[in-house]
Design an enzyme around this catalytic site. Structure first.
Site, PDB file in Angstrom:
ATOM      1  N   ARG A  60      -3.118  35.171  50.645  1.00 17.35           N
ATOM      2  CA  ARG A  60      -3.527  36.040  51.756  1.00 17.35           C
ATOM      3  C   ARG A  60      -4.785  36.772  51.293  1.00 17.35           C
ATOM      4  NH1 ARG A  60       1.928  36.367  51.245  1.00 17.35           N
ATOM      5  NH2 ARG A  60       1.679  38.258  50.035  1.00 17.35           N
TER       6      ARG A  60
ATOM      7  N   HIS B  99       7.877  31.167  57.080  1.00 18.65           N
ATOM      8  CA  HIS B  99       7.624  32.383  56.297  1.00 18.65           C
ATOM      9  C   HIS B  99       6.656  33.314  57.048  1.00 18.65           C
ATOM     10  CE1 HIS B  99       8.644  33.332  51.949  1.00 18.65           C
ATOM     11  NE2 HIS B  99       7.890  34.381  52.238  1.00 18.65           N
TER      12      HIS B  99
ATOM     13  N   SER C 215      15.947  41.209  50.001  1.00 13.83           N
ATOM     14  CA  SER C 215      15.068  40.295  49.264  1.00 13.83           C
ATOM     15  C   SER C 215      15.247  40.442  47.756  1.00 13.83           C
ATOM     16  CB  SER C 215      13.607  40.613  49.628  1.00 13.83           C
ATOM     17  OG  SER C 215      12.722  40.056  48.676  1.00 13.83           O
TER      18      SER C 215
ATOM     19  N   THR D  64      15.500  30.823  49.675  1.00 13.18           N
ATOM     20  CA  THR D  64      14.191  30.559  50.272  1.00 13.18           C
ATOM     21  C   THR D  64      13.566  29.332  49.608  1.00 13.18           C
ATOM     22  OG1 THR D  64      13.895  32.871  50.810  1.00 13.18           O
ATOM     23  CG2 THR D  64      11.889  31.546  50.691  1.00 13.18           C
TER      24      THR D  64
ATOM     25  N   GLN E 209      18.998  37.427  49.559  1.00 16.26           N
ATOM     26  CA  GLN E 209      18.029  36.321  49.532  1.00 16.26           C
ATOM     27  C   GLN E 209      17.589  36.041  48.103  1.00 16.26           C
ATOM     28  OE1 GLN E 209      14.341  37.139  49.057  1.00 16.26           O
ATOM     29  NE2 GLN E 209      13.951  34.951  48.757  1.00 16.26           N
TER      30      GLN E 209
ATOM     31  N   ARG F 217       2.869  32.858  56.286  1.00 15.78           N
ATOM     32  CA  ARG F 217       2.345  33.378  55.014  1.00 15.78           C
ATOM     33  C   ARG F 217       2.246  32.310  53.948  1.00 15.78           C
ATOM     34  NH1 ARG F 217       2.894  38.970  55.041  1.00 15.78           N
ATOM     35  NH2 ARG F 217       3.393  39.324  52.867  1.00 15.78           N
TER      36      ARG F 217
ATOM     37  N   LYS G  88      16.487  28.804  53.829  1.00 13.43           N
ATOM     38  CA  LYS G  88      15.424  29.388  54.648  1.00 13.43           C
ATOM     39  C   LYS G  88      14.094  28.701  54.354  1.00 13.43           C
ATOM     40  CE  LYS G  88      13.223  33.917  55.384  1.00 13.43           C
ATOM     41  NZ  LYS G  88      11.959  33.819  54.649  1.00 13.43           N
TER      42      LYS G  88
ATOM     43  N   TYR H 119      -0.764  44.012  53.772  1.00  9.65           N
ATOM     44  CA  TYR H 119       0.162  43.110  53.074  1.00  9.65           C
ATOM     45  C   TYR H 119       1.145  42.488  54.080  1.00  9.65           C
ATOM     46  CZ  TYR H 119       4.476  42.015  50.472  1.00  9.65           C
ATOM     47  OH  TYR H 119       5.618  41.414  49.991  1.00  9.65           O
TER      48      TYR H 119
HETATM   49  C1  FNR Z   1       8.162  38.209  53.976  1.00  8.68           C
HETATM   50  N1  FNR Z   1       9.031  37.123  53.923  1.00  8.68           N
HETATM   51  C2  FNR Z   1       9.865  36.966  52.843  1.00  8.68           C
HETATM   52  N2  FNR Z   1      10.762  35.937  52.814  1.00  8.68           N
HETATM   53  C3  FNR Z   1      11.637  35.808  51.791  1.00  8.68           C
HETATM   54  O1  FNR Z   1      12.440  34.883  51.811  1.00  8.68           O
HETATM   55  N3  FNR Z   1      11.617  36.716  50.756  1.00  8.68           N
HETATM   56  C4  FNR Z   1      10.732  37.749  50.706  1.00  8.68           C
HETATM   57  O2  FNR Z   1      10.749  38.558  49.773  1.00  8.68           O
HETATM   58  C5  FNR Z   1       9.792  37.867  51.758  1.00  8.68           C
HETATM   59  N4  FNR Z   1       8.844  38.851  51.750  1.00  8.68           N
HETATM   60  C6  FNR Z   1       8.060  39.075  52.859  1.00  8.68           C
HETATM   61  C7  FNR Z   1       7.183  40.152  52.896  1.00  8.68           C
HETATM   62  C8  FNR Z   1       6.466  40.421  54.064  1.00  8.68           C
HETATM   63  C9  FNR Z   1       5.567  41.624  54.106  1.00  8.68           C
HETATM   64  C10 FNR Z   1       6.616  39.590  55.195  1.00  8.68           C
HETATM   65  C11 FNR Z   1       5.873  39.893  56.477  1.00  8.68           C
HETATM   66  C12 FNR Z   1       7.443  38.501  55.148  1.00  8.68           C
HETATM   67  C13 FNR Z   1       9.182  36.240  55.094  1.00  8.68           C
HETATM   68  C14 FNR Z   1      10.230  36.796  56.058  1.00  8.68           C
HETATM   69  O3  FNR Z   1      11.525  36.711  55.530  1.00  8.68           O
HETATM   70  C15 FNR Z   1      10.236  36.031  57.397  1.00  8.68           C
HETATM   71  O4  FNR Z   1      10.367  34.669  57.161  1.00  8.68           O
HETATM   72  C16 FNR Z   1       8.974  36.290  58.214  1.00  8.68           C
HETATM   73  O5  FNR Z   1       8.572  37.632  58.101  1.00  8.68           O
HETATM   74  C17 FNR Z   1       9.232  35.953  59.673  1.00  8.68           C
HETATM   75  O6  FNR Z   1       8.102  36.101  60.455  1.00  8.68           O
HETATM   76  P1  FNR Z   1       7.764  37.420  61.303  1.00  8.68           P
HETATM   77  O7  FNR Z   1       9.035  37.894  61.962  1.00  8.68           O
HETATM   78  O8  FNR Z   1       7.237  38.421  60.325  1.00  8.68           O
HETATM   79  O9  FNR Z   1       6.718  36.937  62.251  1.00  8.68           O
END
Ligand code: FNR
Length: 376
Positions: free
Chosen positions: A165, A274, A107, A156, A128, A277, A250, A25
């Site tokens: 995914r 993100h 989050s 966000t 967030q 993702r 964001k 995940y």
């Molecule tokens: C996220 N991200 C994310 N962003 C957000 O605004 N709310 C959320 O609940 C989540 N949930 C989430 C779950 C998981 C498992 C991941 C990996 C990411 C995005 C997160 O805030 C951020 O933008 C990215 O993770 C940044 O990239 P890196 O540092 O993981 O490469």
């Protein structure tokens, strides 16, 4: 166990300790995962200038993020379900962040609720917000964050539709594991025991607060329908009024969107895709930063996330115009590997890397790091 020397060591340990479906995940991007990988690759392309003959006896990694002093220019990104990676995960990261002196962003989709994190840490954190269709729920959430003393609201903007995914679909990712996932969980007894014992088991910001969401099965239905494809700049103006304090947007990746945010008087944006993702095929965040910094860097604060794995990356982001970075997966690896001490370890690793990078690049203060310190 060999010593943990870097974020990659934490990732490997995390992979061994947490059930596969939760590892997958986190460690995945949408569709072809091109943007997910590009984020990390593009950081590596940026060469740092080596400078000598500067007194580097005292190198200071502290910085100011959204008006507050931080011991390192990093904040913990909002990540859903941290409490599934490690029992009570949100509280553990928030405590480690508080102790080290960097911001933690909770989050909307956390396991521990706003109130539980506030009570456990006794320190302000950032909240967030995912903008969902149910505006009464949003209003209530904003007021809960205010009442809990959250100092920044992070909205966000890049999730008005869900990027798929494939691994989550194949694993049938769910909080209620199927047989295959249960068999895998049986190979992670320490994780499973912690989960049985923890009082933090549901989505604390949603269950009992969103209309008609009283248990996990109704939450899953709600979550699938909650994404609001109608989110636009008028909603941001409304949210800002409800919140009444500084906000951080964001998910801004384009110079035109950054200009709109600047015209609205938004205080801070996070240049972010993100973590790869959402829009697969998008540019890496770090490659968009210089253009956005040129256009609006004198009008608002810029932060950046997506692909940050080292202290060298923090230096690169700072050089190209970010006040600091958010750590997403690096935080998940550390938490899943070792819980709260893992987060402390991560911060220690990154601070040492940042300090060495600054010193060898001839910089003793973060404020003096600029575009002249890197080759693009
Ligand atoms: C996220 N991200 C994310 N962003 C957000 O605004 N709310 C959320 O609940 C989540 N949930 C989430 C779950 C998981 C498992 C991941 C990996 C990411 C995005 C997160 O805030 C951020 O933008 C990215 O993770 C940044 O990239 P890196 O540092 O993981 O490469």
């Amino acid at each position: 166990m060999p010593p943990i020397t870097c974020v990659e060591d934490l990732r490997q340990l995390y992979k061994r300790r947490v059930p596969k479906m939760f590892y997958d995940y986190a460690e995945s991007g949408s569709y072809t995962e091109t943007t997910f990988h590009r984020n990390e690759d593009d950081f590596k392309q940026i060469k740092i200038r080596q400078r000598v003959g500067v007194d580097i006896s005292n190198v200071d990694t502290s910085a100011t993020l959204a008006g507050k002093a931080a011991s390192l220019p990093v904040a913990f990104a909002p990540v859903g379900m941290l409490g599934i990676q490690n029992a009570g995960g949100e509280i553990k990261v928030a405590k480690a962040a508080r102790d080290f002196g960097v911001p933690f962003i909770l989050s909307t989709m956390s396991i521990c609720s706003i109130e539980q994190v506030a009570e456990a840490t006794g320190a302000p954190f950032w909240f967030q917000l995912y903008v969902v269709k149910d505006r009464d729920y949003i209003r209530n959430l904003i007021h809960r964050a205010k009442a809990a003393g959250c100092s920044q609201l992070v909205v966000t903007m890049d999730l008005s539709m869900l990027g798929q995914r494939h691994r989550d679909v194949k694993n049938q990712l769910s909080i209620r594991p199927n047989l295959k996932n249960l068999i895998n969980i049986a190979t992670k007894p320490a994780w499973a025991l912690d989960m049985v014992r923890t009082p933090y088991k549901t989505f604390g910001n949603v269950i009992g607060h969103a209309k008609g969401v009283d248990d996990l099965s109704s939450l899953l239905v709600w979550a699938a329908e909650m994404v609001d494809p109608a989110l636009d700049w008028d909603d941001i103006a409304w949210i800002r009024k409800e919140w009444g304090g500084p906000i951080i947007l964001k998910g801004i990746m384009d110079v035109d969107d950054a200009r709109i945010a600047a015209q609205m008087g938004i205080e801070t944006i996070v240049v972010s895709n993100h973590g790869g993702r959402q829009l697969d095929g998008a540019a890496s965040s770090i490659s968009m930063l210089p253009e956005i910094a040129d256009a609006v860097g004198d009008q608002m604060e810029l932060m950046l996330d997506s692909g940050v794995r080292t202290g060298m990356d923090i230096f690169r982001a700072r050089a190209l115009g970010a006040s600091g970075v958010l750590l997403g997966r690096a935080m998940v690896y550390a938490l899943g590997a070792m819980g709260q001490p893992g987060i402390a370890k991560l911060l220690d690793i990154l601070q040492k890397e940042m300090k060495t990078t600054m010193g060898l690049a001839g910089k003793t203060e973060t404020a003096s790091i600029g575009p002249e310190d890197v080759w693009r």
